[in-house]
Design a protein around this motif. Structure first.
Motif, mmCIF file in Angstrom:
data_model
loop_
_atom_site.group_PDB
_atom_site.id
_atom_site.type_symbol
_atom_site.label_atom_id
_atom_site.label_comp_id
_atom_site.label_asym_id
_atom_site.label_seq_id
_atom_site.Cartn_x
_atom_site.Cartn_y
_atom_site.Cartn_z
ATOM 1 N N LEU A 28 -14.767 -75.229 46.227
ATOM 2 C CA LEU A 28 -13.756 -76.293 46.241
ATOM 3 C C LEU A 28 -12.513 -75.890 45.380
ATOM 4 O O LEU A 28 -11.483 -76.034 45.578
ATOM 5 N N SER A 29 -12.759 -74.893 44.363
ATOM 6 C CA SER A 29 -11.525 -74.195 43.695
ATOM 7 C C SER A 29 -10.869 -73.805 44.516
ATOM 8 O O SER A 29 -9.511 -73.683 44.356
ATOM 9 N N LEU A 30 -11.176 -72.695 45.537
ATOM 10 C CA LEU A 30 -10.351 -72.022 46.621
ATOM 11 C C LEU A 30 -9.856 -73.169 47.367
ATOM 12 O O LEU A 30 -8.696 -72.987 47.426
ATOM 13 N N ALA A 31 -10.382 -74.185 47.662
ATOM 14 C CA ALA A 31 -9.661 -75.143 48.790
ATOM 15 C C ALA A 31 -8.531 -75.889 48.074
ATOM 16 O O ALA A 31 -7.634 -76.114 48.666
ATOM 17 N N ALA A 32 -8.804 -76.136 46.570
ATOM 18 C CA ALA A 32 -7.750 -76.720 45.873
ATOM 19 C C ALA A 32 -6.559 -75.926 45.776
ATOM 20 O O ALA A 32 -5.312 -76.331 45.953
ATOM 21 N N GLU A 33 -6.682 -74.356 45.620
ATOM 22 C CA GLU A 33 -5.604 -73.810 45.730
ATOM 23 C C GLU A 33 -5.051 -73.565 46.970
ATOM 24 O O GLU A 33 -3.507 -73.658 47.096
ATOM 25 N N ASN A 34 -5.535 -73.686 48.112
ATOM 26 C CA ASN A 34 -5.036 -73.641 49.501
ATOM 27 C C ASN A 34 -4.490 -74.943 49.685
ATOM 28 O O ASN A 34 -3.250 -75.032 50.375
ATOM 29 N N VAL A 35 -4.626 -76.206 49.179
ATOM 30 C CA VAL A 35 -4.414 -77.353 49.353
ATOM 31 C C VAL A 35 -2.856 -77.322 48.798
ATOM 32 O O VAL A 35 -1.869 -77.719 49.228
ATOM 33 N N ARG A 36 -2.924 -76.847 47.420
ATOM 34 C CA ARG A 36 -1.386 -76.803 46.620
ATOM 35 C C ARG A 36 -0.572 -76.005 47.548
ATOM 36 O O ARG A 36 0.830 -76.199 47.536
ATOM 37 N N MET A 37 -0.964 -74.829 47.847
ATOM 38 C CA MET A 37 -0.002 -73.946 48.590
ATOM 39 C C MET A 37 0.568 -74.387 49.567
ATOM 40 O O MET A 37 1.567 -74.142 50.253
ATOM 41 N N HIS A 38 -0.172 -75.490 50.621
ATOM 42 C CA HIS A 38 0.070 -75.832 51.807
ATOM 43 C C HIS A 38 0.836 -77.488 51.363
ATOM 44 O O HIS A 38 1.174 -78.186 52.412
ATOM 45 N N ALA A 39 1.017 -77.581 50.161
ATOM 46 C CA ALA A 39 1.628 -79.031 49.894
ATOM 47 C C ALA A 39 0.962 -80.046 50.528
ATOM 48 O O ALA A 39 1.380 -80.830 51.083
#
Length: 310
Positions: A173-184
């Motif tokens: 989920l920490s990686l998912a959160a980084e991807n969510v932020r990257m994709h706005a």
């Protein structure tokens, strides 16, 4: 297993001159070493190209004229080091580059989650038509989101939808959160920690998608070295590989809209799935880009709250 030793690395740095040289040399070295592919490429030339481009900070699709340019010695050393690690450590290429492409989008990638490679990508790009239409999909659940690539790709494909993505692994989920932020996508993709449907409310979803663990435990233990770098809990699911699938099937009807669809990936384990649910009506989706085992079920086929435990 043939390792890439220091002598061969030094020879390459001394004798090769341009990126094209290193793609050819790297492809031969990868083939000689018998590396296992399947984490984004299906041949050694493409695998070498991915690593060479990353080492040179060049994008995919870089013109051949640029790749024919002479390299600095430090650039050559960077390329050789990436290829050496790919061969000697058997690390999947996306874990070395830190990125992977899925459904036409770039994602951050590391060993906190599986390398994204699901054949679900092409069905997401087509919005699961003709079974669904984009207009009818407003609420989506991604069960077992890992690094978040499915959830984010779904949000791109269904711009009117909100996506709830669940995983029981904090690192993933920490990686998912980084991807969510990257994709706005922070306003449309919601991440939940918990087991399968437990963190979610009973408000019905128009689409539930899951690429759960579906590999028999013994098969994971015997898989190639590249797969041993991926989180085992995201691959293995009991003696027949269907432990998690059974739990999803048991509860999905309670969360699915009567006009909605559940889409599951069971991969090469599809014969075990078909045998386990022999009395159930379901559809296998055609994968035109390779891969297998994508099944679609409607609410009527699942039955609300039906228990699929053998």
């Amino acid at each position: 297993m043939e390792l890439l030793d220091e002598a061969r690395c030094l020879e390459a740095v001394g004798e090769l001159h341009c990126a094209v040289d290193f793609v050819r040399w790297g492809a031969s070295a990868l083939a000689d070493a018998g590396v296992i592919l399947g984490h984004g490429t299906d041949n050694c030339v493409d695998e070498a190209l991915v690593l060479v481009l990353h080492a040179l900070s060049l994008p995919h699709g870089t013109p051949d004229s640029v790749l024919a340019g002479r390299l600095l010695e430090t650039e050559k050393e960077n390329i050789v080091e990436l290829l050496r690690r790919r061969i000697n450590e058997r690390l999947p290429a996306p874990y070395l580059t830190g990125e992977a492409w899925f459904a036409g989008h770039r994602f951050l990638c590391d060993d906190r989650a599986l390398v994204p490679r699901s054949p679900l990508a092409e069905h997401i790009e087509r919005c699961f038509e003709p079974w669904l239409t984009p207009e009818q999909v407003r609420r989506i659940a991604d069960i077992g989101t890992g690094g978040g690539c499915l959830a984010i790709a779904l949000a791109h494909a269904f711009p009117q939808a909100r996506v709830d993505a669940v995983d029981n692994c904090p690192r993933a989920l920490s990686l998912a959160a980084e991807n969510v932020r990257m994709h706005a996508m922070g306003d449309r993709v919601n991440l939940y920690e918990g087991h399968l449907f437990e963190p979610l409310h009973y408000d019905p979803y128009d689409l539930i998608v899951s690429n759960p663990p579906y590999v028999p435990q013994a098969d994971v233990a015997g898989a190639g070295a590249e797969f041993q770098h991926e989180p085992r809990h995201a691959l293995a699911a009991g003696s027949d590989g269907l432990d998690v699938v059974r739990s999803i099937m048991a509860d999905a009807g309670c969360y699915l809209d009567p006009e909605g669809a559940l889409v599951l990936e069971v991969g090469a384990n599809w014969p075990a799935f078909a045998a386990a649910f022999v009395g159930l009506q379901f559809r296998w989706l055609d994968n035109t880009r390779g891969g297998e085992g994508i099944v679609l079920l409607g609410w009527d086929e699942l039955g609300r709250g039906m228990n699929w435990i053998e």
